[in-house]
Design a protein around this motif. Structure first.
Motif, PDB file in Angstrom:
ATOM      1  N   ILE A 134     -12.908  -9.323 -18.160  1.00 15.92           N
ATOM      2  CA  ILE A 134     -12.435 -10.483 -17.755  1.00 15.92           C
ATOM      3  C   ILE A 134     -12.012 -10.116 -16.341  1.00 15.92           C
ATOM      4  N   GLN A 135     -11.514  -9.173 -15.876  1.00 21.19           N
ATOM      5  CA  GLN A 135     -11.084  -9.045 -14.637  1.00 21.19           C
ATOM      6  C   GLN A 135     -12.188  -8.986 -13.530  1.00 21.19           C
ATOM      7  N   PHE A 136     -13.298  -8.338 -13.939  1.00 18.53           N
ATOM      8  CA  PHE A 136     -14.399  -8.311 -13.003  1.00 18.53           C
ATOM      9  C   PHE A 136     -15.102  -9.752 -12.954  1.00 18.53           C
ATOM     10  N   LEU A 137     -15.221 -10.628 -14.031  1.00 12.80           N
ATOM     11  CA  LEU A 137     -15.568 -11.903 -14.160  1.00 12.80           C
ATOM     12  C   LEU A 137     -14.874 -12.736 -13.124  1.00 12.80           C
ATOM     13  N   LYS A 138     -13.532 -12.726 -13.556  1.00 10.82           N
ATOM     14  CA  LYS A 138     -12.646 -13.515 -12.524  1.00 10.82           C
ATOM     15  C   LYS A 138     -12.950 -13.128 -11.006  1.00 10.82           C
ATOM     16  N   ASP A 139     -12.882 -11.686 -10.611  1.00 14.02           N
ATOM     17  CA  ASP A 139     -13.256 -11.237  -9.293  1.00 14.02           C
ATOM     18  C   ASP A 139     -14.417 -11.621  -8.811  1.00 14.02           C
ATOM     19  N   VAL A 140     -15.574 -11.452  -9.416  1.00 10.13           N
ATOM     20  CA  VAL A 140     -16.680 -11.685  -8.910  1.00 10.13           C
ATOM     21  C   VAL A 140     -17.233 -12.948  -8.966  1.00 10.13           C
ATOM     22  N   ARG A 141     -16.706 -13.923  -9.519  1.00  5.97           N
ATOM     23  CA  ARG A 141     -17.105 -15.441  -9.529  1.00  5.97           C
ATOM     24  C   ARG A 141     -17.261 -16.038  -8.165  1.00  5.97           C
ATOM     25  N   LYS A 142     -16.406 -15.789  -7.280  1.00  8.35           N
ATOM     26  CA  LYS A 142     -16.211 -16.730  -6.074  1.00  8.35           C
ATOM     27  C   LYS A 142     -17.328 -15.818  -4.992  1.00  8.35           C
ATOM     28  N   PRO A 143     -17.432 -14.454  -5.119  1.00  7.94           N
ATOM     29  CA  PRO A 143     -18.235 -13.781  -4.152  1.00  7.94           C
ATOM     30  C   PRO A 143     -19.773 -14.186  -4.525  1.00  7.94           C
ATOM     31  N   LEU A 144     -19.865 -14.121  -5.980  1.00  2.96           N
ATOM     32  CA  LEU A 144     -21.244 -14.737  -6.588  1.00  2.96           C
ATOM     33  C   LEU A 144     -21.462 -15.920  -6.022  1.00  2.96           C
ATOM     34  N   LEU A 145     -20.857 -16.842  -5.738  1.00  2.00           N
ATOM     35  CA  LEU A 145     -21.071 -18.201  -5.380  1.00  2.00           C
ATOM     36  C   LEU A 145     -21.502 -18.030  -4.101  1.00  2.00           C
ATOM     37  N   SER A 146     -21.004 -17.544  -3.284  1.00  2.00           N
ATOM     38  CA  SER A 146     -21.003 -17.267  -1.893  1.00  2.00           C
ATOM     39  C   SER A 146     -22.404 -16.593  -1.684  1.00  2.00           C
ATOM     40  N   LEU A 147     -22.568 -15.699  -2.548  1.00  2.00           N
ATOM     41  CA  LEU A 147     -24.120 -14.844  -2.561  1.00  2.00           C
ATOM     42  C   LEU A 147     -25.149 -15.851  -2.572  1.00  2.00           C
ATOM     43  N   HIS A 148     -24.808 -16.797  -3.711  1.00  2.00           N
ATOM     44  CA  HIS A 148     -25.880 -17.627  -4.045  1.00  2.00           C
ATOM     45  C   HIS A 148     -26.179 -18.609  -3.235  1.00  2.00           C
ATOM     46  N   LYS A 149     -25.036 -19.090  -2.548  1.00  3.01           N
ATOM     47  CA  LYS A 149     -25.596 -20.254  -1.285  1.00  3.01           C
ATOM     48  C   LYS A 149     -26.233 -19.389  -0.313  1.00  3.01           C
ATOM     49  N   SER A 150     -26.017 -18.277   0.103  1.00  4.75           N
ATOM     50  CA  SER A 150     -26.354 -17.629   1.186  1.00  4.75           C
ATOM     51  C   SER A 150     -28.004 -17.343   0.944  1.00  4.75           C
ATOM     52  N   ILE A 151     -28.235 -16.750  -0.469  1.00  2.43           N
ATOM     53  CA  ILE A 151     -29.616 -16.777  -0.780  1.00  2.43           C
ATOM     54  C   ILE A 151     -30.407 -18.333  -0.772  1.00  2.43           C
ATOM     55  N   LEU A 152     -29.866 -19.185  -1.128  1.00  2.00           N
ATOM     56  CA  LEU A 152     -30.395 -20.510  -1.284  1.00  2.00           C
ATOM     57  C   LEU A 152     -30.473 -21.064   0.130  1.00  2.00           C
ATOM     58  N   ASP A 153     -29.755 -20.817   1.061  1.00  2.00           N
ATOM     59  CA  ASP A 153     -29.966 -21.183   2.357  1.00  2.00           C
ATOM     60  C   ASP A 153     -31.299 -20.431   2.959  1.00  2.00           C
ATOM     61  N   HIS A 154     -31.042 -19.182   2.926  1.00  2.00           N
ATOM     62  CA  HIS A 154     -32.264 -18.215   3.549  1.00  2.00           C
ATOM     63  C   HIS A 154     -33.685 -18.718   3.055  1.00  2.00           C
ATOM     64  N   GLU A 155     -33.491 -18.900   1.465  1.00  2.00           N
ATOM     65  CA  GLU A 155     -34.858 -19.093   1.033  1.00  2.00           C
ATOM     66  C   GLU A 155     -35.438 -20.553   1.429  1.00  2.00           C
ATOM     67  N   ARG A 156     -34.465 -21.621   1.511  1.00  2.00           N
ATOM     68  CA  ARG A 156     -34.704 -22.926   2.131  1.00  2.00           C
ATOM     69  C   ARG A 156     -35.333 -22.771   3.484  1.00  2.00           C
ATOM     70  N   ALA A 157     -34.765 -21.967   4.266  1.00  2.00           N
ATOM     71  CA  ALA A 157     -35.411 -21.880   5.752  1.00  2.00           C
ATOM     72  C   ALA A 157     -36.558 -21.090   5.826  1.00  2.00           C
ATOM     73  N   THR A 158     -36.579 -20.381   4.921  1.00  2.00           N
ATOM     74  CA  THR A 158     -37.916 -19.656   4.992  1.00  2.00           C
ATOM     75  C   THR A 158     -39.004 -20.512   4.275  1.00  2.00           C
ATOM     76  N   TYR A 159     -38.696 -21.309   3.307  1.00  2.00           N
ATOM     77  CA  TYR A 159     -39.770 -22.163   2.531  1.00  2.00           C
ATOM     78  C   TYR A 159     -40.103 -23.384   3.781  1.00  2.00           C
TER      79      TYR A 159
END
Length: 133
Positions: free
Chosen positions: A10-35
């Motif tokens: 539970i603690q990990f899921l709470k702690d990792v949620r926001k960083p995962l969202l930021s990571l996901h956004k960074s990946i999408l931004d990078h992949e969009r630029a590459t595409y």
């Protein structure tokens, strides 16, 4: 990999949620630029359609799914302790286990070398994993 109990999951899921969202956004931004370097500028709707149905972006789906599952794991009262633990382990293994069937990591690891933004966000996610060990 870390062995979770219900509380640490539970603690990990709470702690990792926001960083995962930021990571996901960074990946999408990078992949969009590459595409867009290949096909030219596209609208956000067209890129979303590519994410949903394009074969080039299927590798991102496990991360997207993991993020989508976090809220359900934390908020649904019917979710068992075992399901919370399994969800936390799935996220951790997605990012840290080098299993041969981990298609996400096969695409993800090179991005850590290509994008300082992705590497920075990855560090935040890894820190969340370290914090519960």
């Amino acid at each position: 990999m870390k062995a979770f109990n219900e509380q640490s999951a539970i603690q990990f899921l709470k702690d990792v949620r926001k960083p995962l969202l930021s990571l996901h956004k960074s990946i999408l931004d990078h992949e969009r630029a590459t595409y867009e370097k290949t096909v030219g500028p596209i609208t956000p709707a067209a890129f979303l359609q590519q994410l949903i149905s394009g074969a080039d972006f299927r590798w991102i789906a496990p991360l997207s799914t993991a993020i989508a599952n976090i809220d359900d794991l934390l908020e649904d009262e019917k979710v068992t302790a075992e399901e919370k633990i399994a969800g936390a382990q799935a996220i951790a293994s997605l990012l840290v286990e080098d299993a041969p069937d981990n298609a996400f990591r096969q695409h993800y690891l090179p991005l850590l070398q290509e994008s300082p933004d992705i590497l920075h966000e990855h560090g935040k996610v890894v820190q969340a994993l370290r914090d519960i060990e």
